[in-house]
Write a protein that holds these residues in place. Sequence first.
Motif, PDB file in Angstrom:
ATOM      1  N   PHE A  48       0.821  -1.207   0.000  1.00 37.02           N
ATOM      2  CA  PHE A  48       0.000   0.000   0.000  1.00 37.02           C
ATOM      3  C   PHE A  48       0.855   1.257   0.000  1.00 37.02           C
ATOM      4  O   PHE A  48       1.764   1.413   0.825  1.00 37.02           O
ATOM      5  N   ASP A  49       0.535   2.180  -0.928  1.00 37.72           N
ATOM      6  CA  ASP A  49       1.230   3.468  -1.022  1.00 37.72           C
ATOM      7  C   ASP A  49       0.709   4.460   0.007  1.00 37.72           C
ATOM      8  O   ASP A  49       1.482   5.225   0.586  1.00 37.72           O
ATOM      9  N   GLU A  50      -0.602   4.488   0.195  1.00 36.58           N
ATOM     10  CA  GLU A  50      -1.261   5.430   1.105  1.00 36.58           C
ATOM     11  C   GLU A  50      -1.959   4.637   2.200  1.00 36.58           C
ATOM     12  O   GLU A  50      -2.737   3.718   1.916  1.00 36.58           O
ATOM     13  N   VAL A  51      -1.670   5.006   3.459  1.00 36.03           N
ATOM     14  CA  VAL A  51      -2.180   4.232   4.587  1.00 36.03           C
ATOM     15  C   VAL A  51      -2.783   5.167   5.626  1.00 36.03           C
ATOM     16  O   VAL A  51      -2.122   6.097   6.097  1.00 36.03           O
ATOM     17  N   LEU A  52      -4.044   4.928   5.975  1.00 32.71           N
ATOM     18  CA  LEU A  52      -4.703   5.640   7.068  1.00 32.71           C
ATOM     19  C   LEU A  52      -5.486   4.600   7.859  1.00 32.71           C
ATOM     20  O   LEU A  52      -6.541   4.136   7.416  1.00 32.71           O
ATOM     21  N   VAL A  53      -4.956   4.201   9.022  1.00 32.76           N
ATOM     22  CA  VAL A  53      -5.551   3.079   9.755  1.00 32.76           C
ATOM     23  C   VAL A  53      -5.486   3.321  11.257  1.00 32.76           C
ATOM     24  O   VAL A  53      -4.657   4.077  11.750  1.00 32.76           O
ATOM     25  N   HIS A  54      -6.368   2.632  11.980  1.00 34.68           N
ATOM     26  CA  HIS A  54      -6.217   2.520  13.428  1.00 34.68           C
ATOM     27  C   HIS A  54      -5.349   1.305  13.725  1.00 34.68           C
ATOM     28  O   HIS A  54      -5.016   0.513  12.822  1.00 34.68           O
ATOM     29  N   GLY A  55      -4.988   1.100  14.975  1.00 36.71           N
ATOM     30  CA  GLY A  55      -4.157  -0.030  15.337  1.00 36.71           C
ATOM     31  C   GLY A  55      -4.987  -1.246  15.733  1.00 36.71           C
ATOM     32  O   GLY A  55      -6.141  -1.136  16.151  1.00 36.71           O
ATOM     33  N   GLY A  56      -4.389  -2.438  15.630  1.00 35.35           N
ATOM     34  CA  GLY A  56      -5.042  -3.667  16.057  1.00 35.35           C
ATOM     35  C   GLY A  56      -6.272  -3.981  15.243  1.00 35.35           C
ATOM     36  O   GLY A  56      -6.403  -3.614  14.075  1.00 35.35           O
ATOM     37  N   GLY A  57      -7.225  -4.685  15.890  1.00 37.41           N
ATOM     38  CA  GLY A  57      -8.432  -5.109  15.203  1.00 37.41           C
ATOM     39  C   GLY A  57      -9.636  -4.241  15.470  1.00 37.41           C
ATOM     40  O   GLY A  57     -10.736  -4.538  14.996  1.00 37.41           O
ATOM     41  N   GLY A  58      -9.463  -3.168  16.221  1.00 38.46           N
ATOM     42  CA  GLY A  58     -10.572  -2.274  16.510  1.00 38.46           C
ATOM     43  C   GLY A  58     -10.088  -1.035  17.233  1.00 38.46           C
ATOM     44  O   GLY A  58      -9.046  -1.055  17.903  1.00 38.46           O
ATOM     45  N   VAL A  59     -10.816   0.044  17.095  1.00 37.25           N
ATOM     46  CA  VAL A  59     -10.486   1.264  17.820  1.00 37.25           C
ATOM     47  C   VAL A  59     -10.597   0.987  19.320  1.00 37.25           C
ATOM     48  O   VAL A  59     -11.592   0.425  19.794  1.00 37.25           O
ATOM     49  N   GLY A  60      -9.555   1.354  20.067  1.00 35.76           N
ATOM     50  CA  GLY A  60      -9.525   1.096  21.495  1.00 35.76           C
ATOM     51  C   GLY A  60      -8.780  -0.166  21.873  1.00 35.76           C
ATOM     52  O   GLY A  60      -8.602  -0.446  23.060  1.00 35.76           O
ATOM     53  N   GLN A  61      -8.344  -0.941  20.882  1.00 31.82           N
ATOM     54  CA  GLN A  61      -7.499  -2.084  21.196  1.00 31.82           C
ATOM     55  C   GLN A  61      -6.071  -1.605  21.472  1.00 31.82           C
ATOM     56  O   GLN A  61      -5.720  -0.455  21.229  1.00 31.82           O
ATOM     57  N   LEU A  62      -5.228  -2.487  21.985  1.00 32.61           N
ATOM     58  CA  LEU A  62      -3.951  -2.046  22.520  1.00 32.61           C
ATOM     59  C   LEU A  62      -2.999  -1.440  21.482  1.00 32.61           C
ATOM     60  O   LEU A  62      -2.304  -0.467  21.790  1.00 32.61           O
ATOM     61  N   PRO A  63      -2.930  -1.957  20.258  1.00 30.76           N
ATOM     62  CA  PRO A  63      -2.058  -1.305  19.289  1.00 30.76           C
ATOM     63  C   PRO A  63      -2.556   0.068  18.840  1.00 30.76           C
ATOM     64  O   PRO A  63      -1.807   0.817  18.211  1.00 30.76           O
ATOM     65  N   ASP A  64      -3.790   0.397  19.166  1.00 30.57           N
ATOM     66  CA  ASP A  64      -4.355   1.683  18.781  1.00 30.57           C
ATOM     67  C   ASP A  64      -3.842   2.775  19.721  1.00 30.57           C
ATOM     68  O   ASP A  64      -3.354   2.486  20.822  1.00 30.57           O
ATOM     69  N   THR A  65      -3.976   4.025  19.307  1.00 35.16           N
ATOM     70  CA  THR A  65      -3.561   5.139  20.160  1.00 35.16           C
ATOM     71  C   THR A  65      -4.423   5.175  21.418  1.00 35.16           C
ATOM     72  O   THR A  65      -5.655   5.077  21.344  1.00 35.16           O
ATOM     73  N   TRP A  66      -3.776   5.309  22.565  1.00 38.56           N
ATOM     74  CA  TRP A  66      -4.486   5.275  23.843  1.00 38.56           C
ATOM     75  C   TRP A  66      -5.540   6.377  23.901  1.00 38.56           C
ATOM     76  O   TRP A  66      -5.285   7.528  23.540  1.00 38.56           O
TER      77      TRP A  66
END
Length: 484
Positions: A48-66
Amino acid sequence: HTIMGRSLLAADEVTMADVFKASGYATGVFGKWHLGDNYPFRPQDRGFDEVLVHGGGGVGQLPDTWGNDYFDDTYWHNGVPHKYTGYCTDVWFAGAMRFIEAHRDRPFFCYLPTNAPHGPYNVPEGYARPYRDDPAVPNANFYGMITNIDDNVGRLREHLRRLGLEENTILVFMTDNGTAAGVRGGKGHNAGMRGTKGSEYDGGHRVPCFVHWPAGGVGGGRDVDALAAHIDLLPTFVDLCGLKPPQADLDGASLAPLLRGRATAWPQRTLLVHSQRIEWPEKWRKSAVMTERWRLVNGKELYDIPADPGQTNNVAASQPDVVAQLRRAYETWWEHINDRFDGYCEIVLGSDRENPSRLTSHDWHTDNGPVPWNQQAVLAGLKANGFWAVCLERAGRYRFELRRWPREVDLPMRAAPDRGKALDIVEARIRIAAHSECLDVGPEDRAAVFTLSLPAGSTRLDTELIERDGTSRGAYFVYVERLT
């Protein structure tokens, strides 16, 4: 699995983005990735050239921004955290439409996997309000999230029309699993199917798929009844778009003749799905073997779908030959896929592609033990531990920063934010590549920092945060940087 290091996509697998990019397409992803948050598993590592994503498998999961909660959140844009204004689904569609407009004069592949309607079920009240007093609706927020998606699909289609791209853009709308919260306690709609998200029955995995491409002769409101699956999409796109076929073993079949109404005959197929959600896959676990007529569930139950679409009447006893045939198909499939079950997808540390790296307990291997995969588990101080399967790309000096809280929270390890449980952490330990060290943790320490000289190669990273009473947990967050 969706956690436990088992959501990572093996580094040698070919992605749809890889195939489009190899044929000169601009590629972009907006929303949910859930195939890894570290190199070499991130979307920017996978075509992918352009990436806009949250972390992990859902918003609020641990890889996501606290602290992300679907509204005015911080997401990852091309590997860099960026704060956005608005509701998450609106952000994804806005990003996708910017990408499409920027590449309107060249071929593009836009992948727009929304996290909604995934839990937590947060949505602007204006979308939930129409369902609040409906006695047939079990979850007004869930239905409101779907309505918001519907509005955004309308905005996307209008955007394509405005740009003059509607006729010659292939638009596919589908979902990834059965309903998660649309049916409960006899309320809601599930098209008469048995089971919901995660189920081996049709309600867990049978989903809509709409394809629209007027310039290519695909459209007109036709229903295609042939059995098909997610694995058919890439071969179909290779066919429809004239892409260079990947040097890979593709399991699916091109649906182009069916979509164009040109298929004079279509072969009988046997397709298989399973929902393991454990560290090591088990044969027959939550599985379905499917033909146009039959569903063999868990290797034992047989359902005649045209006669019994709700899968209420198990006819296995009266159809032993069908059961035996479908069991043989499963055995062949299992032999085809099980040669990789014993391995790990290793997070690469020390690479110039990602240095430093931020690891979270979402990706611990725990042999089916508890996993702190979301922020609520960390707030509660879940007592658990596991290890990360890693590969040190090169020998050198590495800095490891063990934390209870991520850097953006900026609290001592012994402290806790609102709704959090304080832990009396007094010691930290690390084990990696035959090295084992420990450090005392003071009352104001945000992290325990270790600097180690390590060889290149595959290893495992283990950590411990130890309380005064001897209670031990793993470090929920570890920041790793190669220094030399």
